[in-house]
Design a protein around this motif. Structure first.
Motif, PDB file in Angstrom:
ATOM      1  N   CYS A 198     -21.706  -6.318  -8.574  1.00 28.93           N
ATOM      2  CA  CYS A 198     -22.461  -7.537  -8.877  1.00 28.93           C
ATOM      3  C   CYS A 198     -23.591  -7.740  -7.871  1.00 28.93           C
ATOM      4  O   CYS A 198     -24.679  -8.204  -8.236  1.00 28.93           O
ATOM      5  CB  CYS A 198     -21.545  -8.750  -8.913  1.00 28.93           C
ATOM      6  SG  CYS A 198     -20.408  -8.749 -10.319  1.00 28.93           S
ATOM      7  N   MET A 199     -23.331  -7.417  -6.601  1.00 27.29           N
ATOM      8  CA  MET A 199     -24.391  -7.532  -5.586  1.00 27.29           C
ATOM      9  C   MET A 199     -25.543  -6.587  -5.905  1.00 27.29           C
ATOM     10  O   MET A 199     -26.708  -6.923  -5.675  1.00 27.29           O
ATOM     11  CB  MET A 199     -23.837  -7.231  -4.182  1.00 27.29           C
ATOM     12  CG  MET A 199     -22.902  -8.274  -3.632  1.00 27.29           C
ATOM     13  SD  MET A 199     -23.675  -9.823  -3.186  1.00 27.29           S
ATOM     14  CE  MET A 199     -24.494  -9.398  -1.676  1.00 27.29           C
ATOM     15  N   ASP A 200     -25.232  -5.422  -6.470  1.00 23.72           N
ATOM     16  CA  ASP A 200     -26.281  -4.453  -6.833  1.00 23.72           C
ATOM     17  C   ASP A 200     -27.172  -4.974  -7.950  1.00 23.72           C
ATOM     18  O   ASP A 200     -28.297  -4.496  -8.113  1.00 23.72           O
ATOM     19  CB  ASP A 200     -25.648  -3.113  -7.238  1.00 23.72           C
ATOM     20  CG  ASP A 200     -25.044  -2.381  -6.053  1.00 23.72           C
ATOM     21  OD1 ASP A 200     -25.391  -2.722  -4.898  1.00 23.72           O
ATOM     22  OD2 ASP A 200     -24.209  -1.482  -6.284  1.00 23.72           O
ATOM     23  N   GLU A 201     -26.703  -5.946  -8.715  1.00 19.77           N
ATOM     24  CA  GLU A 201     -27.516  -6.525  -9.787  1.00 19.77           C
ATOM     25  C   GLU A 201     -28.558  -7.506  -9.248  1.00 19.77           C
ATOM     26  O   GLU A 201     -29.505  -7.857  -9.948  1.00 19.77           O
ATOM     27  CB  GLU A 201     -26.625  -7.240 -10.814  1.00 19.77           C
ATOM     28  CG  GLU A 201     -25.760  -6.300 -11.620  1.00 19.77           C
ATOM     29  CD  GLU A 201     -24.914  -7.019 -12.651  1.00 19.77           C
ATOM     30  OE1 GLU A 201     -25.177  -8.220 -12.927  1.00 19.77           O
ATOM     31  OE2 GLU A 201     -23.987  -6.386 -13.184  1.00 19.77           O
ATOM     32  N   LEU A 202     -28.375  -7.965  -8.004  1.00 16.46           N
ATOM     33  CA  LEU A 202     -29.343  -8.873  -7.391  1.00 16.46           C
ATOM     34  C   LEU A 202     -30.522  -8.077  -6.835  1.00 16.46           C
ATOM     35  O   LEU A 202     -30.390  -6.902  -6.512  1.00 16.46           O
ATOM     36  CB  LEU A 202     -28.693  -9.663  -6.241  1.00 16.46           C
ATOM     37  CG  LEU A 202     -27.530 -10.587  -6.566  1.00 16.46           C
ATOM     38  CD1 LEU A 202     -26.959 -11.174  -5.272  1.00 16.46           C
ATOM     39  CD2 LEU A 202     -27.969 -11.698  -7.501  1.00 16.46           C
ATOM     40  N   ALA A 253     -33.730  -8.103  -1.590  1.00 17.89           N
ATOM     41  CA  ALA A 253     -33.944  -9.140  -0.570  1.00 17.89           C
ATOM     42  C   ALA A 253     -32.923 -10.258  -0.721  1.00 17.89           C
ATOM     43  O   ALA A 253     -32.410 -10.791   0.265  1.00 17.89           O
ATOM     44  CB  ALA A 253     -35.361  -9.701  -0.668  1.00 17.89           C
ATOM     45  N   ARG A 254     -32.630 -10.607  -1.963  1.00 17.11           N
ATOM     46  CA  ARG A 254     -31.676 -11.695  -2.192  1.00 17.11           C
ATOM     47  C   ARG A 254     -30.246 -11.251  -1.870  1.00 17.11           C
ATOM     48  O   ARG A 254     -29.461 -12.025  -1.317  1.00 17.11           O
ATOM     49  CB  ARG A 254     -31.802 -12.195  -3.622  1.00 17.11           C
ATOM     50  CG  ARG A 254     -33.150 -12.907  -3.758  1.00 17.11           C
ATOM     51  CD  ARG A 254     -33.323 -13.624  -5.037  1.00 17.11           C
ATOM     52  NE  ARG A 254     -34.537 -14.425  -4.942  1.00 17.11           N
ATOM     53  CZ  ARG A 254     -35.565 -14.310  -5.733  1.00 17.11           C
ATOM     54  NH1 ARG A 254     -35.548 -13.428  -6.712  1.00 17.11           N
ATOM     55  NH2 ARG A 254     -36.622 -15.075  -5.577  1.00 17.11           N
ATOM     56  N   ALA A 255     -29.889 -10.022  -2.184  1.00 15.62           N
ATOM     57  CA  ALA A 255     -28.568  -9.491  -1.836  1.00 15.62           C
ATOM     58  C   ALA A 255     -28.404  -9.460  -0.309  1.00 15.62           C
ATOM     59  O   ALA A 255     -27.352  -9.820   0.225  1.00 15.62           O
ATOM     60  CB  ALA A 255     -28.367  -8.109  -2.432  1.00 15.62           C
ATOM     61  N   LYS A 307     -25.532 -16.182 -10.021  1.00 14.01           N
ATOM     62  CA  LYS A 307     -25.536 -14.876 -10.690  1.00 14.01           C
ATOM     63  C   LYS A 307     -24.271 -14.090 -10.351  1.00 14.01           C
ATOM     64  O   LYS A 307     -23.692 -13.430 -11.222  1.00 14.01           O
ATOM     65  CB  LYS A 307     -26.781 -14.075 -10.295  1.00 14.01           C
ATOM     66  CG  LYS A 307     -28.045 -14.568 -10.949  1.00 14.01           C
ATOM     67  CD  LYS A 307     -29.216 -13.684 -10.559  1.00 14.01           C
ATOM     68  CE  LYS A 307     -30.501 -14.200 -11.201  1.00 14.01           C
ATOM     69  NZ  LYS A 307     -31.650 -13.375 -10.853  1.00 14.01           N
ATOM     70  N   LEU A 308     -23.859 -14.149  -9.109  1.00 12.98           N
ATOM     71  CA  LEU A 308     -22.628 -13.446  -8.708  1.00 12.98           C
ATOM     72  C   LEU A 308     -21.420 -14.016  -9.441  1.00 12.98           C
ATOM     73  O   LEU A 308     -20.570 -13.267  -9.929  1.00 12.98           O
ATOM     74  CB  LEU A 308     -22.418 -13.543  -7.192  1.00 12.98           C
ATOM     75  CG  LEU A 308     -23.326 -12.694  -6.321  1.00 12.98           C
ATOM     76  CD1 LEU A 308     -23.119 -13.050  -4.857  1.00 12.98           C
ATOM     77  CD2 LEU A 308     -23.083 -11.215  -6.559  1.00 12.98           C
ATOM     78  N   ARG A 309     -21.335 -15.334  -9.520  1.00 15.08           N
ATOM     79  CA  ARG A 309     -20.209 -15.968 -10.228  1.00 15.08           C
ATOM     80  C   ARG A 309     -20.190 -15.544 -11.694  1.00 15.08           C
ATOM     81  O   ARG A 309     -19.159 -15.192 -12.244  1.00 15.08           O
ATOM     82  CB  ARG A 309     -20.310 -17.499 -10.120  1.00 15.08           C
ATOM     83  CG  ARG A 309     -19.094 -18.195 -10.728  1.00 15.08           C
ATOM     84  CD  ARG A 309     -19.215 -19.687 -10.744  1.00 15.08           C
ATOM     85  NE  ARG A 309     -20.314 -20.051 -11.633  1.00 15.08           N
ATOM     86  CZ  ARG A 309     -21.200 -20.997 -11.394  1.00 15.08           C
ATOM     87  NH1 ARG A 309     -21.137 -21.714 -10.304  1.00 15.08           N
ATOM     88  NH2 ARG A 309     -22.165 -21.241 -12.246  1.00 15.08           N
ATOM     89  N   ASP A 310     -21.384 -15.569 -12.333  1.00 17.74           N
ATOM     90  CA  ASP A 310     -21.468 -15.170 -13.745  1.00 17.74           C
ATOM     91  C   ASP A 310     -21.045 -13.711 -13.911  1.00 17.74           C
ATOM     92  O   ASP A 310     -20.312 -13.366 -14.853  1.00 17.74           O
ATOM     93  CB  ASP A 310     -22.895 -15.367 -14.283  1.00 17.74           C
ATOM     94  CG  ASP A 310     -23.271 -16.844 -14.382  1.00 17.74           C
ATOM     95  OD1 ASP A 310     -22.357 -17.701 -14.359  1.00 17.74           O
ATOM     96  OD2 ASP A 310     -24.489 -17.134 -14.454  1.00 17.74           O
TER      97      ASP A 310
END
Length: 180
Positions: A127-131, A134-136, A173-176
């Motif tokens: 899920c972190m890779d989907e961010l 910079a935001r991750a 986004k992580l929660r979703d």
């Protein structure tokens, strides 16, 4: 309430092998003497054993008690303290009371828990890779490294409120992602 004179009389009667006086002395003094033993030994079972020794000693040595004007409880407490200290000195290894024994169970997770944790870590990383990168990075630094919003805003060259928005939206986004 038992007075010092009553205790002296009981000791004198014990010297004459009076069982009822012995029983009365035990009832009147055992709590106090047990407390002395327990304080010295810090072990309930040893304190109980020493208490038995104390009363055996009183039964056999009551005739050696001399009325000196001091409280007879002083004699009994001194006897208890000395016997408890003798027991303490003869210990081969220090012991702890059952109430103070440290639980030696292994607190590490078992294989099943490790497998679940590993699976969860993999899901979070996916899920972190989907961010955006910079935001991750900001999420990792804020929630894993403990950096403040102000520090993150300076690091990424964005206004403070923008950093707050980044983190809030990234967490959403992580929660979703994790609920899919």
């Amino acid at each position: 309430m038992t007075t010092p004179a009553d205790i002296e009389k009981m000791i004198a009667q014990i010297a004459l092998r009076d069982h009822s006086a012995f029983s009365a002395l035990y009832d009147a003094t055992s709590r106090k003497l047990f407390g002395v033993c327990l304080r010295v030994l810090n072990n309930r079972s040893e304190a109980e054993e020493v208490l038995q020794e104390i009363y055996a000693r009183i039964w056999h040595k009551a005739d050696s008690y001399a009325v000196t004007g001091h409280s007879p409880m002083t004699w009994l407490i001194t006897l208890a303290r000395n016997l408890a200290i003798d027991r303490l000195r003869t210990r081969k290894t220090p012991t702890k009371d059952i109430d103070t024994v440290v639980d030696l169970a292994d607190d590490r997770p078992g294989p099943e828990a490790e497998a679940i944790a590993s699976s969860e870590r993999a899901r979070i990383e996916a899920c972190m890779d989907e961010l955006e990168a910079a935001r991750a990075d900001a999420v990792r630094r804020a929630y894993l490294s403990g950096e403040t919003y102000k520090e993150l805003a300076a690091r990424h060259g964005v206004p403070l409120n923008t950093m707050r928005t980044w983190l809030r939206r990234s967490l959403q986004k992580l929660r979703d992602c994790l609920t899919r």
